[in-house]
Each structure stands twice: as structure tokens, then as C-alpha cells.
Design an enzyme around this catalytic site. Structure first.
Site, PDB file in Angstrom:
ATOM      1  N   CYS A 178       0.845  -1.190   0.000  1.00  0.00           N
ATOM      2  CA  CYS A 178       0.000   0.000   0.000  1.00  0.00           C
ATOM      3  C   CYS A 178       0.885   1.247   0.000  1.00  0.00           C
ATOM      4  O   CYS A 178       1.819   1.346   0.804  1.00  0.00           O
ATOM      5  CB  CYS A 178      -0.911  -0.008   1.221  1.00  0.00           C
ATOM      6  SG  CYS A 178      -1.864   1.526   1.418  1.00  0.00           S
TER       7      CYS A 178
ATOM      8  N   ASP B 138       0.205  -6.223   0.055  1.00  0.00           N
ATOM      9  CA  ASP B 138      -0.934  -6.663  -0.744  1.00  0.00           C
ATOM     10  C   ASP B 138      -0.517  -7.934  -1.475  1.00  0.00           C
ATOM     11  O   ASP B 138       0.382  -7.901  -2.320  1.00  0.00           O
ATOM     12  CB  ASP B 138      -1.337  -5.589  -1.758  1.00  0.00           C
ATOM     13  CG  ASP B 138      -1.856  -4.317  -1.099  1.00  0.00           C
ATOM     14  OD1 ASP B 138      -2.568  -4.440  -0.086  1.00  0.00           O
ATOM     15  OD2 ASP B 138      -1.559  -3.219  -1.604  1.00  0.00           O
TER      16      ASP B 138
END
Length: 276
Positions: A184, A191
Site C-alpha cells: 500500500c 498486498d
């Protein structure tokens, strides 16, 4: 340069609102990230969609009885805005103690609010748990490249120079990897995702594709922009007759995000994978 999500709820302590509050949605313009890739709204070389699945969707009937469903939201890839994920979660949570006359009434409200935030019509489906359970866990066709032996010496930035192909051999194939990871851009949280490449064109060296995907491991960007970068890098290398790039990301906060970019107008399968 300050990231456009810096003013969003990401990375901040947030109050959870339990009554319907559409103003919680935080749109982020796609324009700046398109510009980083040399694109504009008028020059997008792909079509596609961002499919969001919500597993924490609940509301009340007029009699006060809770209802649950699984939501599927389809945001066009050429919409002016993406919707910041934490604001999306907070908005959906605001439905928890709100009453709606019917499932269809809620669907219409969701479609109105999400379309306003995205700046384009958003598709909304509300599915029963039994319906989704009957679909089971999806298994990808094609070849998994994760067991290929590669050496890796950089993780900070995507490295398209690693990609190789055989221009003299034209193939049609699907390759996939479960080793996609990016971070992120605001919180630095990882992620995790599965990346699927389906193409017809010069044969892509699978080991080079794997090394390229691993180079995203410390890269900071949103899911949608990572997939667009991968699509563009492959398109430049292969000049393919057909190409689609699809990422199925692991859920966070009850939401998973699944960006799909393609040369063709094709609706991707939305069956969840084992990590979703």
C-alpha cells in the site's frame, strides 16, 4: 510529491459509523497514475474492470431483522476515479444498523452512491451465501510458473527489462503466479495476489515473467496501478494479438480487489481463489 490518498482514511484512526453515510466514500482520481504511465483518459490502450467482493455486508429489514449477503461491485477501468479501500469499508459498515425495504432497494442505493464516487456506472450484485458457496473455490487453467528456478537481486521497483520473449514463435497460452506482492502506498501494508496473464503472441519466457513479478515485492502502489503497469510492460514487449492481465488479491477488511485489463471487451470470471 504527496500521494493522492494522503487525505483519505488510510493509515488513520477512524470512527466506525453504523448509520448510512454515503459521504464516507473517498474517490481518488486515476489521472495522476495514468500520467505516470504515459496515459490519459483518451489514450487508454486497454479495457477492463475492477471487481470488488465484499464479505462483510449486512443491513436491517424494516422490522429490524439483520440480513447478510456477499456484494460484488464492478468499477469500469476507465472511470475517472477509484474508491479508496478503507473509505469503501467504512461506507459499507455504515449500512449495518440501517433499514432498507428490500434487497433491491439496497442494491439501488449502493449503485447510486458508488457510481457517484467512481464517476461512472458501477455494477452491483448482492448474492446469497448459498449461491456463492455452490461455486466453490476456483482453480486456474494454464501453467503455474512459481516452481521455476530464478535468481532475484532486486525488489524495490518493477523491472520490465527482465522480460524476455521469442519473437519467432507465436503461441496462445495462460501463465499465472501466486507470488505477486506489492505494498500500500500510504500504510506500507503488504498486498498479496495471484496474477494471470492470458495472451496470443510471441512466446513469453516464463522465468523472465516470474522474475519481473517478484520485482514488485517492495513496490508501493495501489492494486489497479500495478496491474496497469504489468499490462503495459507486456504489451510493449510482445505487441500481442490478444492480451489480458488479471490480478486476484487477498482480501483485507472484508474486501478483495480484482483488477482486470484486456485488449478485448471480455467479462472476467469472478470465482474466488483459495487465498480469497
Amino acid at each position: 510529491m504527496q500521494h493522492p490518498a494522503e487525505h483519505s482514511p488510510l493509515g488513520k484512526t477512524s470512527e466506525y459509523v453504523s448509520s448510512y453515510t454515503p459521504s464516507l466514500l473517498f474517490p481518488i482520481s486515476r489521472t495522476a497514475k495514468w500520467a505516470e504511465l504515459g496515459l490519459s483518459a483518451e489514450t487508454l490502450p486497454y479495457r477492463g474492470v475492477d471487481i470488488w467482493n465484499c464479505y462483510e455486508l449486512s443491513w436491517l429489514t424494516p422490522a429490524g431483522k439483520p440480513v447478510v449477503a456477499i456484494g460484488e461491485f464492478s468499477i469500469p477501468a476507465d472511470s475517472p476515479n477509484i474508491i479508496e479501500s478503507k473509505s469503501f469499508k467504512l461506507y459499507l459498515n455504515s449500512l449495518n444498523q440501517s433499514a432498507f425495504d428490500s434487497r433491491e432497494a439496497l442494491r439501488a442505493v449502493l449503485q447510486k452512491d458508488l457510481s457517484a464516487a467512481a464517476g461512472a456506472p458501477v455494477g452491483v450484485r448482492l448474492r446469497s451465501l448459498d449461491e456463492v458457496a455452490e461455486e466453490g473455490i476456483g482453480r486456474l487453467p494454464g501453467r503455474c510458473i512459481d516452481e521455476l528456478d530464478i535468481a532475484v537481486d532486486g525488489y524495490e521497483q518493477p523491472r520490465p527489462e527482465l522480460l524476455r520473449c521469442d519473437a519467432g514463435r507465436i503461441v496462445e497460452e495462460q501463465l499465472y503466479s501466486h507470488l505477486l506482492k506489492s505494498n500500500c502506498p500510504v500504510t506500507g501494508q503488504p498486498d498479496w495476489g495471484t496474477l494471470v496473464v492470458d495472451y496470443r503472441g510471441p512466446a513469453l519466457d516464463p522465468a523472465s515473467l516470474l522474475a519481473y513479478l517478484v520485482s514488485f515485492r517492495q513496490h508501493q502502489d495501489f492494486h489497479e496501478q500495478c496491474v496497469e503497469r504489468i499490462f503495459l510492460d507486456l504489451q510493449r514487449l510482445l505487441q500481442p494479438q490478444a492480451l489480458s492481465v488479471y490480478a486476484r488479491y487477498v482480501r483485507r477488511g472484508g474486501l478483495d480487489i480484482n483488477p482486470y485489463r484486456s485488449l478485448a471487451e471480455v467479462a472476467p470470471d469472478n470465482r474466488r481463489l483459495v487465498r480469497q
